[in-house]
Scaffold this motif. Structure first.
Motif, PDB file in Angstrom:
ATOM      1  N   LEU A 198       4.440  11.074  37.249  1.00  0.00           N
ATOM      2  CA  LEU A 198       4.236  12.071  38.290  1.00  0.00           C
ATOM      3  C   LEU A 198       5.243  11.859  39.418  1.00  0.00           C
ATOM      4  O   LEU A 198       5.514  10.728  39.825  1.00  0.00           O
ATOM      5  CB  LEU A 198       2.824  11.980  38.861  1.00  0.00           C
ATOM      6  N   SER A 199       5.783  12.945  39.923  1.00  0.00           N
ATOM      7  CA  SER A 199       6.664  12.870  41.082  1.00  0.00           C
ATOM      8  C   SER A 199       5.831  12.690  42.345  1.00  0.00           C
ATOM      9  O   SER A 199       4.608  12.883  42.344  1.00  0.00           O
ATOM     10  CB  SER A 199       7.495  14.148  41.198  1.00  0.00           C
ATOM     11  N   ALA A 200       6.501  12.344  43.437  1.00  0.00           N
ATOM     12  CA  ALA A 200       5.799  12.207  44.715  1.00  0.00           C
ATOM     13  C   ALA A 200       5.127  13.513  45.101  1.00  0.00           C
ATOM     14  O   ALA A 200       3.996  13.522  45.617  1.00  0.00           O
ATOM     15  CB  ALA A 200       6.768  11.747  45.797  1.00  0.00           C
ATOM     16  N   ALA A 201       5.796  14.639  44.840  1.00  0.00           N
ATOM     17  CA  ALA A 201       5.204  15.944  45.166  1.00  0.00           C
ATOM     18  C   ALA A 201       3.967  16.213  44.318  1.00  0.00           C
ATOM     19  O   ALA A 201       2.974  16.767  44.811  1.00  0.00           O
ATOM     20  CB  ALA A 201       6.239  17.049  44.964  1.00  0.00           C
ATOM     21  N   GLU A 202       4.008  15.827  43.047  1.00  0.00           N
ATOM     22  CA  GLU A 202       2.847  16.023  42.175  1.00  0.00           C
ATOM     23  C   GLU A 202       1.682  15.133  42.595  1.00  0.00           C
ATOM     24  O   GLU A 202       0.515  15.532  42.511  1.00  0.00           O
ATOM     25  CB  GLU A 202       3.232  15.759  40.725  1.00  0.00           C
ATOM     26  N   VAL A 203       1.985  13.924  43.064  1.00  0.00           N
ATOM     27  CA  VAL A 203       0.930  13.053  43.578  1.00  0.00           C
ATOM     28  C   VAL A 203       0.289  13.682  44.810  1.00  0.00           C
ATOM     29  O   VAL A 203      -0.943  13.673  44.962  1.00  0.00           O
ATOM     30  CB  VAL A 203       1.480  11.652  43.895  1.00  0.00           C
ATOM     31  N   THR A 204       1.116  14.246  45.684  1.00  0.00           N
ATOM     32  CA  THR A 204       0.585  14.924  46.870  1.00  0.00           C
ATOM     33  C   THR A 204      -0.315  16.073  46.477  1.00  0.00           C
ATOM     34  O   THR A 204      -1.413  16.249  47.032  1.00  0.00           O
ATOM     35  CB  THR A 204       1.731  15.434  47.756  1.00  0.00           C
ATOM     36  N   ASP A 205       0.122  16.879  45.507  1.00  0.00           N
ATOM     37  CA  ASP A 205      -0.696  18.004  45.047  1.00  0.00           C
ATOM     38  C   ASP A 205      -2.023  17.518  44.487  1.00  0.00           C
ATOM     39  O   ASP A 205      -3.079  18.103  44.735  1.00  0.00           O
ATOM     40  CB  ASP A 205       0.045  18.802  43.975  1.00  0.00           C
ATOM     41  N   SER A 206      -1.985  16.449  43.723  1.00  0.00           N
ATOM     42  CA  SER A 206      -3.209  15.908  43.145  1.00  0.00           C
ATOM     43  C   SER A 206      -4.129  15.365  44.228  1.00  0.00           C
ATOM     44  O   SER A 206      -5.351  15.558  44.191  1.00  0.00           O
ATOM     45  CB  SER A 206      -2.858  14.801  42.148  1.00  0.00           C
ATOM     46  N   VAL A 223      -1.105   5.355  40.076  1.00  0.00           N
ATOM     47  CA  VAL A 223      -0.111   4.387  39.603  1.00  0.00           C
ATOM     48  C   VAL A 223       0.778   5.108  38.605  1.00  0.00           C
ATOM     49  O   VAL A 223       0.286   5.663  37.611  1.00  0.00           O
ATOM     50  CB  VAL A 223      -0.776   3.174  38.940  1.00  0.00           C
ATOM     51  N   THR A 224       2.081   5.144  38.867  1.00  0.00           N
ATOM     52  CA  THR A 224       3.018   5.784  37.946  1.00  0.00           C
ATOM     53  C   THR A 224       3.960   4.735  37.362  1.00  0.00           C
ATOM     54  O   THR A 224       4.333   3.775  38.042  1.00  0.00           O
ATOM     55  CB  THR A 224       3.855   6.871  38.641  1.00  0.00           C
ATOM     56  N   ALA A 225       4.334   4.932  36.102  1.00  0.00           N
ATOM     57  CA  ALA A 225       5.297   4.051  35.441  1.00  0.00           C
ATOM     58  C   ALA A 225       6.472   4.883  34.963  1.00  0.00           C
ATOM     59  O   ALA A 225       6.290   5.926  34.332  1.00  0.00           O
ATOM     60  CB  ALA A 225       4.651   3.336  34.257  1.00  0.00           C
ATOM     61  N   ASN A 226       7.664   4.417  35.271  1.00  0.00           N
ATOM     62  CA  ASN A 226       8.909   5.033  34.805  1.00  0.00           C
ATOM     63  C   ASN A 226       9.730   3.924  34.169  1.00  0.00           C
ATOM     64  O   ASN A 226      10.499   3.243  34.838  1.00  0.00           O
ATOM     65  CB  ASN A 226       9.648   5.698  35.959  1.00  0.00           C
TER      66      ASN A 226
END
Length: 215
Positions: free
Chosen positions: A179-187, A119-122
């Motif tokens: 977190l960006s979408a790419a960082e979520v993918t990496d995680s 879950v990300t908050a911006n």
């Protein structure tokens, strides 16, 4: 920040980011029975308005009715502010201060199998990712007041008095950034060991892999 004082009478790791739930009862995650127990985040950290929460979690039950909620994480009390990630009558919802989000369609925790949840908050916009894929966003009318909170729990109401989660949490990581979408993918892919390799097509555990002791 560190996660401390949880009810399983084990120690846990500290530091700026808690990476795994270590020293659990069997080395395979921390188990919540739905009737008691939680992890006490004794001093809620300074998250700001841009933050992210990551869990690898498996529900053992997923109630679909009722006026309360089953908390994955809950910051409070209500008099100070609120931030909650929870099952609310069968739906995954997020709470900013006094407002619940709409339900996030496509949430899979009700299949009672392990899933990667971020879950990300911006500022006012919350995005939810399941197994590396975005399943939706919600824009709140008022900002999160998470930094006004004075207590927090994983697996129950922030006071530890109810809303107990029934399931196993294998990883909990928090960031004071979106977190960006790419960082979520990496995680999700865990960089070193692919998630599917650890859980077998994202459903069954295989081999001796353990999120609680992974690097």
């Amino acid at each position: 920040m560190g996660i401390v004082n949880y009810t399983y009478n084990r120690t846990t790791s500290g530091g700026e980011i808690v990476r795994e739930l270590v020293n659990s009862t069997d080395g395979q995650g921390l188990h919540f029975d739905g009737v008691a127990g939680n992890i006490d985040i004794a001093s809620p950290p300074d998250f700001g308005t841009k933050n992210s929460f990551e869990f690898i979690v498996q529900a053992h039950s997923w109630p679909t009715t009722g006026g309360t909620y089953d908390a994955i994480v809950d910051f409070g009390p209500s008099s100070a502010g609120r931030f909650i990630i929870a099952n609310n009558a069968g739906d995954l919802k997020i709470k900013f201060n006094t407002a619940w989000s709409a339900a996030f369609a496509g949430f899979k925790l009700d299949d009672l199998k392990p899933h990667h949840l971020v879950v990300t908050a911006n500022d006012l916009v919350v995005t939810v990712y399941v197994d590396g894929n975005s399943i939706g966003t919600h824009t709140f009318s008022g900002a999160s007041q998470i930094d006004s909170c004075t207590d927090a729990k994983i697996g129950s109401h922030n006071a530890g008095s109810g809303e107990f989660f029934n399931g196993t949490i294998f990883r909990a990581r928090f960031w004071n950034k979106t977190l960006s979408a790419a960082e979520v993918t990496d995680s999700y892919e865990n960089a070193t060991v692919n998630f599917a390799d650890q859980w077998g097509s994202q459903t069954e555990r295989v081999g001796d892999y353990s999120f609680s002791s992974s690097t």
